[in-house]
Design a protein around this motif. Structure first.
Motif, PDB file in Angstrom:
ATOM      1  N   PRO A   1      -7.100 -14.002  -1.968  1.00 45.69           N
ATOM      2  CA  PRO A   1      -8.501 -13.629  -1.730  1.00 45.69           C
ATOM      3  C   PRO A   1      -9.209 -14.785  -0.999  1.00 45.69           C
ATOM      4  O   PRO A   1      -9.063 -15.941  -1.368  1.00 45.69           O
ATOM      5  CB  PRO A   1      -9.061 -13.433  -3.135  1.00 45.69           C
ATOM      6  CG  PRO A   1      -7.861 -13.064  -3.953  1.00 45.69           C
ATOM      7  CD  PRO A   1      -6.723 -13.862  -3.376  1.00 45.69           C
TER       8      PRO A   1
ATOM      9  N   ALA B   1     -10.634  -4.253   9.423  1.00 44.74           N
ATOM     10  CA  ALA B   1     -11.575  -3.707   8.441  1.00 44.74           C
ATOM     11  C   ALA B   1     -10.890  -2.678   7.539  1.00 44.74           C
ATOM     12  O   ALA B   1     -11.091  -2.685   6.318  1.00 44.74           O
ATOM     13  CB  ALA B   1     -12.776  -3.084   9.146  1.00 44.74           C
TER      14      ALA B   1
ATOM     15  N   HIS C   1      -2.685  -8.348   4.587  1.00 52.81           N
ATOM     16  CA  HIS C   1      -3.635  -8.273   3.472  1.00 52.81           C
ATOM     17  C   HIS C   1      -2.919  -8.507   2.144  1.00 52.81           C
ATOM     18  O   HIS C   1      -3.404  -9.244   1.288  1.00 52.81           O
ATOM     19  CB  HIS C   1      -4.345  -6.919   3.474  1.00 52.81           C
ATOM     20  CG  HIS C   1      -5.389  -6.809   2.415  1.00 52.81           C
ATOM     21  ND1 HIS C   1      -5.103  -6.363   1.149  1.00 52.81           N
ATOM     22  CD2 HIS C   1      -6.717  -7.099   2.435  1.00 52.81           C
ATOM     23  CE1 HIS C   1      -6.207  -6.373   0.429  1.00 52.81           C
ATOM     24  NE2 HIS C   1      -7.201  -6.820   1.184  1.00 52.81           N
ATOM     25  N   ARG C   2      -1.762  -7.893   1.974  1.00 52.66           N
ATOM     26  CA  ARG C   2      -0.993  -8.051   0.734  1.00 52.66           C
ATOM     27  C   ARG C   2      -0.630  -9.514   0.498  1.00 52.66           C
ATOM     28  O   ARG C   2      -0.717 -10.034  -0.602  1.00 52.66           O
ATOM     29  CB  ARG C   2       0.301  -7.217   0.805  1.00 52.66           C
ATOM     30  CG  ARG C   2       1.202  -7.384  -0.432  1.00 52.66           C
ATOM     31  CD  ARG C   2       2.626  -6.924  -0.182  1.00 52.66           C
ATOM     32  NE  ARG C   2       3.359  -7.719   0.780  1.00 52.66           N
ATOM     33  CZ  ARG C   2       3.897  -8.926   0.544  1.00 52.66           C
ATOM     34  NH1 ARG C   2       3.750  -9.524  -0.621  1.00 52.66           N
ATOM     35  NH2 ARG C   2       4.576  -9.552   1.491  1.00 52.66           N
TER      36      ARG C   2
ATOM     37  N   LYS D   1      -9.786 -12.216   4.259  1.00 56.03           N
ATOM     38  CA  LYS D   1      -9.536 -11.178   3.255  1.00 56.03           C
ATOM     39  C   LYS D   1     -10.716 -11.148   2.287  1.00 56.03           C
ATOM     40  O   LYS D   1     -11.107 -12.179   1.740  1.00 56.03           O
ATOM     41  CB  LYS D   1      -8.242 -11.469   2.497  1.00 56.03           C
ATOM     42  CG  LYS D   1      -7.924 -10.442   1.412  1.00 56.03           C
ATOM     43  CD  LYS D   1      -6.618 -10.775   0.723  1.00 56.03           C
ATOM     44  CE  LYS D   1      -6.308  -9.777  -0.379  1.00 56.03           C
ATOM     45  NZ  LYS D   1      -5.017 -10.062  -1.007  1.00 56.03           N
ATOM     46  N   LEU D   2     -11.278  -9.977   2.128  1.00 56.48           N
ATOM     47  CA  LEU D   2     -12.410  -9.835   1.222  1.00 56.48           C
ATOM     48  C   LEU D   2     -11.956 -10.103  -0.209  1.00 56.48           C
ATOM     49  O   LEU D   2     -10.858  -9.698  -0.605  1.00 56.48           O
ATOM     50  CB  LEU D   2     -13.002  -8.433   1.335  1.00 56.48           C
ATOM     51  CG  LEU D   2     -13.523  -8.048   2.721  1.00 56.48           C
ATOM     52  CD1 LEU D   2     -13.918  -6.588   2.746  1.00 56.48           C
ATOM     53  CD2 LEU D   2     -14.693  -8.943   3.112  1.00 56.48           C
TER      54      LEU D   2
ATOM     55  N   THR E   1     -11.331  -9.568  -3.981  1.00 60.26           N
ATOM     56  CA  THR E   1     -11.158  -8.326  -4.741  1.00 60.26           C
ATOM     57  C   THR E   1     -12.090  -8.337  -5.949  1.00 60.26           C
ATOM     58  O   THR E   1     -12.351  -9.384  -6.551  1.00 60.26           O
ATOM     59  CB  THR E   1      -9.701  -8.169  -5.221  1.00 60.26           C
ATOM     60  OG1 THR E   1      -9.338  -9.334  -5.960  1.00 60.26           O
ATOM     61  CG2 THR E   1      -8.765  -8.010  -4.049  1.00 60.26           C
TER      62      THR E   1
ATOM     63  N   ALA F   1      -7.923  -2.616   6.610  1.00 55.93           N
ATOM     64  CA  ALA F   1      -7.003  -3.297   5.694  1.00 55.93           C
ATOM     65  C   ALA F   1      -7.744  -4.189   4.696  1.00 55.93           C
ATOM     66  O   ALA F   1      -7.107  -4.874   3.900  1.00 55.93           O
ATOM     67  CB  ALA F   1      -5.991  -4.126   6.494  1.00 55.93           C
ATOM     68  N   GLY F   2      -9.081  -4.213   4.752  1.00 54.12           N
ATOM     69  CA  GLY F   2      -9.830  -5.011   3.785  1.00 54.12           C
ATOM     70  C   GLY F   2     -10.110  -6.431   4.236  1.00 54.12           C
ATOM     71  O   GLY F   2     -10.258  -7.326   3.410  1.00 54.12           O
ATOM     72  N   MET F   3     -10.171  -6.626   5.546  1.00 50.58           N
ATOM     73  CA  MET F   3     -10.472  -7.957   6.078  1.00 50.58           C
ATOM     74  C   MET F   3     -11.696  -7.857   6.975  1.00 50.58           C
ATOM     75  O   MET F   3     -11.911  -6.841   7.622  1.00 50.58           O
ATOM     76  CB  MET F   3      -9.269  -8.501   6.842  1.00 50.58           C
ATOM     77  CG  MET F   3      -8.056  -8.730   5.942  1.00 50.58           C
ATOM     78  SD  MET F   3      -6.584  -9.292   6.811  1.00 50.58           S
ATOM     79  CE  MET F   3      -5.898  -7.748   7.394  1.00 50.58           C
ATOM     80  N   THR F   4     -12.482  -8.906   7.009  1.00 49.71           N
ATOM     81  CA  THR F   4     -13.704  -8.890   7.797  1.00 49.71           C
ATOM     82  C   THR F   4     -13.648  -9.967   8.883  1.00 49.71           C
ATOM     83  O   THR F   4     -13.217 -11.090   8.628  1.00 49.71           O
ATOM     84  CB  THR F   4     -14.951  -9.078   6.899  1.00 49.71           C
ATOM     85  OG1 THR F   4     -16.111  -8.923   7.698  1.00 49.71           O
ATOM     86  CG2 THR F   4     -14.980 -10.420   6.224  1.00 49.71           C
TER      87      THR F   4
END
Length: 181
Positions: free
Chosen positions: A54, A98, A49-50, A171-172, A174, A100-103
């Motif tokens: 985006p 999810a 994710h890092r 990655k969603l 930000t 980690a902010g990913m869909t």
């Protein structure tokens, strides 16, 4: 990439828990049977994710046990042979993405594409493995243990207790903190 004259691709050596790239600099991460070998999968997803821009994507292809494989002798043999003490199943991968902010955007079961040996072929190779293990120097046994784990993996596939899955996640984007008006 250079031999094929592909100029927008880079290969870097690093650890999956600490990728050698700047924050938000990667368009796509491809993991082919790597994540389940890591003891800290949450750290892996955080690191991916890092590193992703985006809207960047991760493509995961990995062996994922079915629920009925848990506690089986073959799953234990596979984990020991491949030094992967914790294997995540499909649900855990999706939840980890999810968290980690990913869909998840795509998913496919690639198991039908695998060419798994028959159970009798696997049994013959295991008998050969036992004979070889008794004959080789101790330092080589780790290779035979890994191979034995691979045979256990094939048996799990043959019995429907393991799936070879492809998961794609994004990655969603930000959103900035707007703060009070």
């Amino acid at each position: 990439a250079v031999k094929l004259d592909i100029l927008n691709v880079e290969f870097r050596l690093g650890e999956i828990e600490k990728l050698p790239v700047p924050d938000g600099s990667v368009d796509i991460v491809i993991s082919n049977c790597v994540i389940n070998l890591s003891p800290d999968k949450s750290a892996v997803f955080g690191e991916i994710h890092r590193s992703l821009k985006p809207g960047g994507r991760i493509v995961i292809i990995d062996d994922m046990p079915e629920p009925d494989a848990e506690g089986s002798l073959d799953l234990g043999t596979f984990k020991r042979g491949w030094q992967a003490p914790v294997l995540w199943d499909r649900r855990q991968f999706i939840e980890g993405l999810a968290a980690a902010g990913m869909t998840l955007t795509d998913e496919r079961d690639l198991t039908p594409e695998c060419r798994v040996r028959t159970l009798s072929q696997i049994a013959r190779l295991e008998r050969l493995n036992v004979v070889l293990r008794a004959c080789v120097p101790r330092r080589w046994r780790v290779v035979l243990d890994s191979y034995h784990g691979g045979l256990a993996l094939e048996r799990l596939y043959r019995r429907g207790q393991m799936r070879y899955r492809l998961l794609v996640a994004t990655k969603l984007p930000t959103t900035g903190n707007i703060g009070p008006c």
